[in-house]
Scaffold this motif. Structure first.
Motif, PDB file in Angstrom:
ATOM      1  N   SER A  31       0.856  -1.187   0.000  1.00 34.16           N
ATOM      2  CA  SER A  31       0.000   0.000   0.000  1.00 34.16           C
ATOM      3  C   SER A  31       0.890   1.236   0.000  1.00 34.16           C
ATOM      4  N   ILE A  32       0.703   2.089  -0.983  1.00 29.16           N
ATOM      5  CA  ILE A  32       1.499   3.315  -1.048  1.00 29.16           C
ATOM      6  C   ILE A  32       0.703   4.462  -0.430  1.00 29.16           C
ATOM      7  N   LEU A  33       1.272   5.070   0.587  1.00 24.59           N
ATOM      8  CA  LEU A  33       0.582   6.161   1.268  1.00 24.59           C
ATOM      9  C   LEU A  33       1.146   7.488   0.789  1.00 24.59           C
ATOM     10  N   VAL A  34       0.279   8.356   0.324  1.00 24.50           N
ATOM     11  CA  VAL A  34       0.721   9.658  -0.181  1.00 24.50           C
ATOM     12  C   VAL A  34       0.037  10.753   0.623  1.00 24.50           C
ATOM     13  N   PRO A  35       0.673  11.241   1.683  1.00 22.00           N
ATOM     14  CA  PRO A  35       0.068  12.357   2.403  1.00 22.00           C
ATOM     15  C   PRO A  35       0.175  13.612   1.559  1.00 22.00           C
ATOM     16  N   ALA A  36      -0.942  14.324   1.411  1.00 19.40           N
ATOM     17  CA  ALA A  36      -0.930  15.487   0.519  1.00 19.40           C
ATOM     18  C   ALA A  36      -1.526  16.685   1.228  1.00 19.40           C
ATOM     19  N   PHE A  37      -0.768  17.742   1.291  1.00 15.98           N
ATOM     20  CA  PHE A  37      -1.277  18.985   1.853  1.00 15.98           C
ATOM     21  C   PHE A  37      -0.966  20.103   0.871  1.00 15.98           C
ATOM     22  N   ASN A  38      -1.996  20.686   0.297  1.00 16.23           N
ATOM     23  CA  ASN A  38      -1.845  21.725  -0.724  1.00 16.23           C
ATOM     24  C   ASN A  38      -0.887  21.301  -1.843  1.00 16.23           C
ATOM     25  N   GLU A  39      -1.256  20.258  -2.536  1.00 15.28           N
ATOM     26  CA  GLU A  39      -0.392  19.717  -3.590  1.00 15.28           C
ATOM     27  C   GLU A  39      -1.082  19.754  -4.945  1.00 15.28           C
ATOM     28  N   GLU A  40      -2.004  20.692  -5.147  1.00 19.62           N
ATOM     29  CA  GLU A  40      -2.819  20.641  -6.366  1.00 19.62           C
ATOM     30  C   GLU A  40      -1.976  20.697  -7.641  1.00 19.62           C
ATOM     31  N   LEU A  41      -0.789  21.294  -7.553  1.00 15.21           N
ATOM     32  CA  LEU A  41       0.017  21.443  -8.765  1.00 15.21           C
ATOM     33  C   LEU A  41       0.603  20.124  -9.244  1.00 15.21           C
ATOM     34  N   THR A  42       1.030  19.309  -8.294  1.00  8.68           N
ATOM     35  CA  THR A  42       1.775  18.116  -8.710  1.00  8.68           C
ATOM     36  C   THR A  42       1.005  16.811  -8.501  1.00  8.68           C
ATOM     37  N   ILE A  43      -0.116  16.858  -7.813  1.00  8.63           N
ATOM     38  CA  ILE A  43      -0.706  15.598  -7.339  1.00  8.63           C
ATOM     39  C   ILE A  43      -1.178  14.702  -8.487  1.00  8.63           C
ATOM     40  N   LYS A  44      -1.669  15.317  -9.564  1.00  7.40           N
ATOM     41  CA  LYS A  44      -2.238  14.514 -10.647  1.00  7.40           C
ATOM     42  C   LYS A  44      -1.161  13.667 -11.323  1.00  7.40           C
ATOM     43  N   LEU A  75       3.364   2.455 -11.787  1.00 13.14           N
ATOM     44  CA  LEU A  75       4.583   1.781 -11.309  1.00 13.14           C
ATOM     45  C   LEU A  75       4.578   0.327 -11.747  1.00 13.14           C
ATOM     46  N   HIS A  76       5.761  -0.173 -12.038  1.00 16.44           N
ATOM     47  CA  HIS A  76       5.827  -1.580 -12.434  1.00 16.44           C
ATOM     48  C   HIS A  76       5.856  -2.439 -11.177  1.00 16.44           C
ATOM     49  N   TYR A  77       4.721  -2.921 -10.812  1.00 16.67           N
ATOM     50  CA  TYR A  77       4.639  -3.742  -9.610  1.00 16.67           C
ATOM     51  C   TYR A  77       3.424  -4.652  -9.719  1.00 16.67           C
ATOM     52  N   PRO A  78       3.548  -5.901  -9.226  1.00 20.80           N
ATOM     53  CA  PRO A  78       2.434  -6.826  -9.408  1.00 20.80           C
ATOM     54  C   PRO A  78       1.140  -6.356  -8.753  1.00 20.80           C
ATOM     55  N   ALA A  79       1.183  -5.979  -7.493  1.00 18.01           N
ATOM     56  CA  ALA A  79      -0.051  -5.612  -6.813  1.00 18.01           C
ATOM     57  C   ALA A  79       0.230  -4.494  -5.830  1.00 18.01           C
ATOM     58  N   HIS A  80      -0.270  -3.325  -6.125  1.00 22.83           N
ATOM     59  CA  HIS A  80      -0.114  -2.225  -5.184  1.00 22.83           C
ATOM     60  C   HIS A  80      -1.334  -1.326  -5.246  1.00 22.83           C
ATOM     61  N   GLU A  81      -1.608  -0.647  -4.138  1.00 25.65           N
ATOM     62  CA  GLU A  81      -2.680   0.335  -4.131  1.00 25.65           C
ATOM     63  C   GLU A  81      -2.090   1.680  -3.748  1.00 25.65           C
ATOM     64  N   VAL A  82      -2.700   2.733  -4.256  1.00 19.64           N
ATOM     65  CA  VAL A  82      -2.229   4.087  -3.962  1.00 19.64           C
ATOM     66  C   VAL A  82      -3.287   4.768  -3.101  1.00 19.64           C
ATOM     67  N   ILE A  83      -2.892   5.168  -1.909  1.00 18.01           N
ATOM     68  CA  ILE A  83      -3.839   5.826  -1.004  1.00 18.01           C
ATOM     69  C   ILE A  83      -3.370   7.260  -0.802  1.00 18.01           C
ATOM     70  N   VAL A  84      -4.102   8.183  -1.389  1.00 15.87           N
ATOM     71  CA  VAL A  84      -3.766   9.596  -1.212  1.00 15.87           C
ATOM     72  C   VAL A  84      -4.538  10.094  -0.003  1.00 15.87           C
ATOM     73  N   VAL A  85      -3.834  10.707   0.939  1.00 22.38           N
ATOM     74  CA  VAL A  85      -4.518  11.234   2.116  1.00 22.38           C
ATOM     75  C   VAL A  85      -4.481  12.748   2.046  1.00 22.38           C
ATOM     76  N   ASN A  86      -5.631  13.347   1.781  1.00 19.26           N
ATOM     77  CA  ASN A  86      -5.702  14.801   1.727  1.00 19.26           C
ATOM     78  C   ASN A  86      -5.865  15.338   3.145  1.00 19.26           C
ATOM     79  N   ASP A  87      -4.844  16.049   3.585  1.00 18.35           N
ATOM     80  CA  ASP A  87      -4.791  16.468   4.991  1.00 18.35           C
ATOM     81  C   ASP A  87      -5.451  17.833   5.168  1.00 18.35           C
TER      82      ASP A  87
END
Lengths: 476, 272
Positions: A59-72, A81-93
Motif C-alpha cells: 500500500s502506497i501512502l501519499v500524504p498530501a497537503f496543498n499539492e494541487e500542482l503536482t498531485i495529478k 509503477l511496475h509492480y504486481p499488486a499495489h494500491e495508492v492511497i492519497v490522504v488529503n490532509d
C-alpha cells in the motif's frame, strides 16, 4: 583567557576531526556493502519480478497537503509503477487548495462514507470521506481534517489493505522499478526486514515528462547543486554504511517501505513535531531490541525517488530549521533513553551517541569553537597558523569523505551520463565547506531556538509543477 | 517502404493547424497530390492560386522524399475543396508535373478526426500508387480494404519492440511502435491499426488506462481494434481485469514468437 580560548578551540577542532573519523569508518562500511549490493542488483531480473505472483502487495501512502500542482502527475505515475499488486492511497490532509478536487475530477472518483474506526488501529483526525472509482481499483483518496503529516500517514495505515506500507512524499517521483527493487530486498528475509528506505535524489535540472525523469542532469542553480552533492554524501556515503551495521537511524520520509504490523505495534507515526520519519525508525529499533526480536532496517540505494530541492535560501532555511527541531525532539524524547544502554547494541553504543553528540549538539560545539579560535587569533596574531592548519585539515578530511561518496556513485550507479558532471560535483564537494556547511549549522541552531520557543509550524514550502519542462517543450 | 510513411513532412507541418481546427470545430479542406515539384514550382503554384482564389487562406507543404504536395484550406466545405483542387490540377497538368492521383478531404465532412484523415490520405496514396490522374474524394472506409494488417506495439522495453517489429514486418504486417502509453495513444489515434500489442507496465499512463482510452477512441470513431496484452504481469487479478477492459488476448513474458504470431493471425484474420 588566551590559553582557555586556545584549548577550547583545539578541543572543538578535535571534535570535528572525530566526527569525520567516525564518518570515515561509516564510509568504509558503505564500500564493503556496495560491492554486495552491486552483485545482487546486477543479477536480479526486475522486469520479470514486476509481474511475479510471489511479490508482496504494497500500500502506497501519499500524504498530501496543498499539492494541487503536482498531485495529478504523481498519482498517475504511481499507478503506472511496475509492480504486481499495489494500491495508492492519497490522504488529503485538509488542504486549503483544490488537491481533492483535482483528483476527483481526473479519476471521476465517487464519495463513500468512511467506515467506523475499528479496534487495533491508530487514532487520527476525523476522516471526512473516502473517494473511489471501480475503474481505477488501485486508487483511493482519503479526505480528512487537517492533522499534520504523521496524522495523515496514520490515517492511511488504518485504511490500507496490505501488510506492507510505503510512505511517499506527494512532491516526489518514484522510478518505475523503485518499488520492485525494494520489494526484492524485502523478500530476501521477510521475517526480519521491518523497514527499508529508498534513495532520494534531486530532480532539479533533470528533464521530466510523463511523470518520469527522462534525462539526468545536474541542477543549474547553486543551492540545489550543493544539495545534490550533500544528498549523495548522506545517502550513499552514510546510509549504506549505517545500514550495514544495522544502525540506520532514519528512513527518509520521501520514500520507504515498512511492515505495517510493527508500525501499529509501536503506535504509528508521532504527530505534533517534524521528524516523524526518524522517530518511527528509532521506535522500531527500540521495540525490536526491547522484545529481543531479530530484525533489520535496511537501505536500498538502487530504488530511487526523485524530489524537488528548495532553491531559495528562505525555503531551504525553513526546511533545515524544521529538521533541526525534529532531530532535537527525537533525541530528547527517545535518544536519551537509549543512550549508552547495552541492550540497544549498535543503536545504543554508536548511532544514538553519534547523533546526540555529533549531530544534535554540533552547532554548539562548532559555533563556540569557531568563536574561540577567532577570539584567540585576534588576541594573539601569531597563533593563526594553528587555526589555519586545523581548518585545512577539516576541509581536506571533509572533501575526502565527499569524494568517497562520489566514488560510490561512480562505481555502482553512474546516473550522470556526462563526465563533466562528475568534475562539477567534485568542485561543489569542496565548495560546500565555504559557507554552505556553516549555514546549515546555523540553521540547525536556529531550529533549536524555535524548538525552545515552542514555535512548531511546518514552515514554508512551495511547489512548482512537474510539467514545467514539458510545457516548454511543447511550446518550442 | 510503407513503414516510413508516417514521417511525411506534410503531417509534421500541418499537425498543429489540424489540431487547432479540430479543437475549435472549424471546417477545413485538405488536398494532396502526387507531383514532382521544385522550390520554384511551389512558388509559382502559390502565386497561381493566390491569383485564382484570392479570398481563401491556405498552407502549402511539399514532401520532397515522397513527392507529395499537401494543401490545407481554411474554412471551406467539401464542394469548395474539390473545386479548389481543380485549380491545382490545372496548374500541375499544364506544367506536366502531376505524377498520379489527387485526393481531397474535408473536416468534418469526410472524417471527424482531421489529423487521422490526413495521415490516412497520405497512406492510401502511397500504398496504391496509380497513374490515373484524377481527383478522388477521400473515403473513410477504404483503408479497411487493404489486405496488409497494421499492428501497433507499445512496450517500454526497446529490445521487445525491435524484436517484434522486425519479426512482424517480415511476416508482412505494417508495424508501428511506441515506448510509452501517451505516445502510444497518439499513434493509435492517427493510425487506427488492426491490432494493438501492449504491455501493462507502461510509463506516463498505465496499461489499463491505455486500453480504456483505446476503447473510448473506438467508440467515437466506430472503429475496432483487437487488443493483445503481452506483459510481465502474471497475476490472475491482472488477467481478469484485462479481459474486463476488453482485451482479446493475454500473453505473459517470456513468450514464443511462433505462438504470438499464431494468435495474431487468429485475431486479425478471422474477424474479417
Amino acid at each position: 583567557m588566551r590559553d582557555f580560548l586556545l584549548v577550547y578551540g583545539i578541543f572543538a577542532m578535535y571534535y570535528v576531526i572525530v566526527i569525520n573519523t567516525i564518518y570515515f569508518g561509516i564510509i568504509m562500511f558503505s564500500f564493503r556493502k556496495i560491492t554486495r549490493i552491486m552483485k545482487e542488483t546486477f543479477y536480479s531480473k526486475y522486469e520479470f519480478l514486476s509481474g511475479s505472483k510471489h511479490m508482496p502487495p504494497i500500500s502506497i501512502l501519499v500524504p498530501a497537503f496543498n499539492e494541487e500542482l503536482t498531485i495529478k502527475e504523481n498519482v498517475q505515475s504511481l499507478l503506472a509503477l511496475h509492480y504486481p499488486a499495489h494500491e495508492v492511497i492519497v490522504v488529503n490532509d485538509g488542504s486549503g487548495d483544490n488537491t481533492s478536487k483535482v483528483l476527483i475530477d481526473e479519476f471521476r472518483l465517487n464519495y463513500y462514507k468512511p467506515t467506523p474506526v475499528e479496534q487495533n488501529t491508530l487514532s487520527t483526525a476525523e476522516v471526512r470521506g473516502v473517494y473511489y472509482n471501480p475503474e481505477f481499483p488501485n486508487l483511493y483518496l482519503i479526505d480528512k481534517e487537517n492533522g499534520g503529516k504523521a496524522d495523515s500517514l496514520n490515517a492511511g495505515i488504518n485504511f490500507s489493505h496490505y501488510s506492507l506500507v510505503s510512505s511517499i512524499d506527494a512532491d516526489s517521483l518514484l522510478e518505475n522499478d523503485a518499488l520492485i527493487r525494494i520489494a526484492r530486498k524485502y523478500m530476501e528475509n521477510p521475517e526480519e526486514y521491518v523497514a527499508i528506505g529508498g534513495n532520494v535524489r534531486i530532480a532539479n535540472g533533470c528533464r521530466i515528462s510523463n511523470g518520469m525523469v527522462q534525462k539526468v542532469r545536474l541542477p543549474k542553480k547553486l543551492l540545489p547543486m550543493l544539495q545534490t552533492v550533500e544528498y549523495i554524501k548522506a545517502f550513499l556515503g552514510g546510509r549504506i554504511g549505517w545500514s550495514d551495521i544495522n544502525g540506520l537511524i532514519i528512513v527518509s520520509g520521501a520514500f520507504g517501505v515498512f511492515r505495517k504490523d510493527y508500525i501499529i505495534k509501536v503506535g504509528g507515526y508521532r504527530g505534533g513535531y517534524p521528524g516523524e520519519d526518524m522517530n518511527i525508525i528509532i521506535k522500531l529499533h527500540r521495540y525490536m531490541l526491547d522484545h529481543n526480536l531479530p530484525y533489520q532496517i535496511d537501505f536500498c540505494p538502487d530504488a530511487v525517488c526523485w524530489t524537488q530541492a528548495p532553491d531559495t535560501f528562505k525555503i531551504l532555511g525553513s526546511q533545515r530549521k524544521r529538521w533541526g527541531r525534529g532531530n532535537l525532539k527525537n533525541m530528547l524524547e527517545l535518544g536519551t533513553r537509549m543512550f549508552m544502554r547495552p541492550r540497544y547494541k549498535v543503536m545504543g553504543w554508536l548511532t544514538i551517541p553519534y547523533n546526540i553528540i555529533f549531530e544534535t549538539l554540533s552547532p554548539y560545539f562548532r559555533i563556540t569553537g569557531f568563536l574561540a579560535l577567532v577570539g584567540y587569533s585576534l588576541i594573539d596574531m601569531t597563533g593563526w597558523k594553528i587555526v589555519a592548519v586545523f581548518m585545512l585539515i577539516n576541509v581536506l578530511y571533509g572533501t575526502l569523505l565527499g569524494l568517497g561518496s562520489l566514488l560510490i556513485e561512480e562505481l555502482a550507479f553512474r546516473r550522470f551520463p556526462r563526465i563533466r558532471d562528475y568534475f562539477k560535483m567534485v568542485l561543489y564537494t569542496i565548495l560546500m565547506f565555504f559557507g554552505y556547511r556553516q549555514l546549515g549549522i546555523l540553521w540547525r541552531f536556529m531550529g533549536h531556538i524555535q524548538f525552545f520557543r515552542k514555535n512548531n509550524s511546518w514552515g514554508t514550502m512551495t511547489r512548482t509543477s512537474w510539467n514545467e519542462d514539458e510545457e516548454k517543450e511543447e511550446a518550442a | 517502404m510503407t513503414e516510413t510513411r508516417m514521417n511525411s513532412s506534410i503531417i509534421q507541418s500541418f499537425k498543429h493547424f489540424l489540431h487547432y481546427y479540430q479543437a475549435s470545430n472549424l471546417p477545413c479542406g485538405l488536398i494532396i497530390a502526387h507531383a514532382a515539384l521544385d522550390q520554384k514550382g511551389i512558388h509559382s503554384l502559390i502565386t497561381h492560386l493566390e491569383k485564382e482564389e484570392p479570398a481563401t487562406a491556405f498552407q502549402v507543404n511539399y514532401d520532397t522524399e515522397h513527392h507529395i504536395l499537401g494543401l490545407l484550406l481554411d474554412d471551406c466545405d467539401l464542394g469548395y475543396t474539390h473545386f479548389y483542387a481543380l485549380h491545382v490540377k490545372d496548374f500541375l497538368e499544364e506544367k506536366d508535373r502531376l505524377m498520379g492521383e489527387m485526393v481531397v478531404g474535408n473536416f468534418p465532412e469526410n472524417s471527424d478526426h482531421a489529423e487521422q484523415m490526413l495521415s490516412r490520405m497520405i497512406n492510401e496514396m502511397m500504398i496504391e500508387q496509380t497513374n490515373k490522374q484524377e481527383i478522388r474524394v477521400f473515403d473513410n472506409e477504404t483503408i479497411q480494404k487493404t489486405d496488409k494488417k497494421s499492428v501497433l506495439i507499445v512496450d517500454h522495453d526497446n529490445s521487445i519492440v525491435h524484436l517484434l517489429t522486425n519479426y512482424l514486418q517480415r511476416k508482412g504486417y505494417i508495424v508501428h511502435a511506441a515506448t510509452d502509453g501517451k505516445h502510444g495513444l497518439e499513434q493509435y489515434q492517427n493510425l487506427l491499426p488492426d491490432l494493438v500489442i501492449t504491455e501493462i507496465n507502461l510509463s506516463g499512463i498505465g496499461g489499463y488506462q491505455f486500453i480504456n482510452q483505446i476503447k473510448n477512441i473506438d467508440k467515437q470513431t466506430k472503429g475496432h481494434s483487437e487488443i493483445m496484452v503481452l506483459t510481465n504481469k502474471q497475476l490472475e487479478e491482472d488477467i481478469k481485469r484485462t479481459f474486463e477492459y476488453g482485451a482479446a488476448e493475454y500473453i505473459t513474458k517470456p513468450f514464443s514468437l511462433i505462438e504470438l504470431e499464431a494468435r495474431i493471425k487468429r485475431l486479425v484474420e478471422v474477424t474479417e
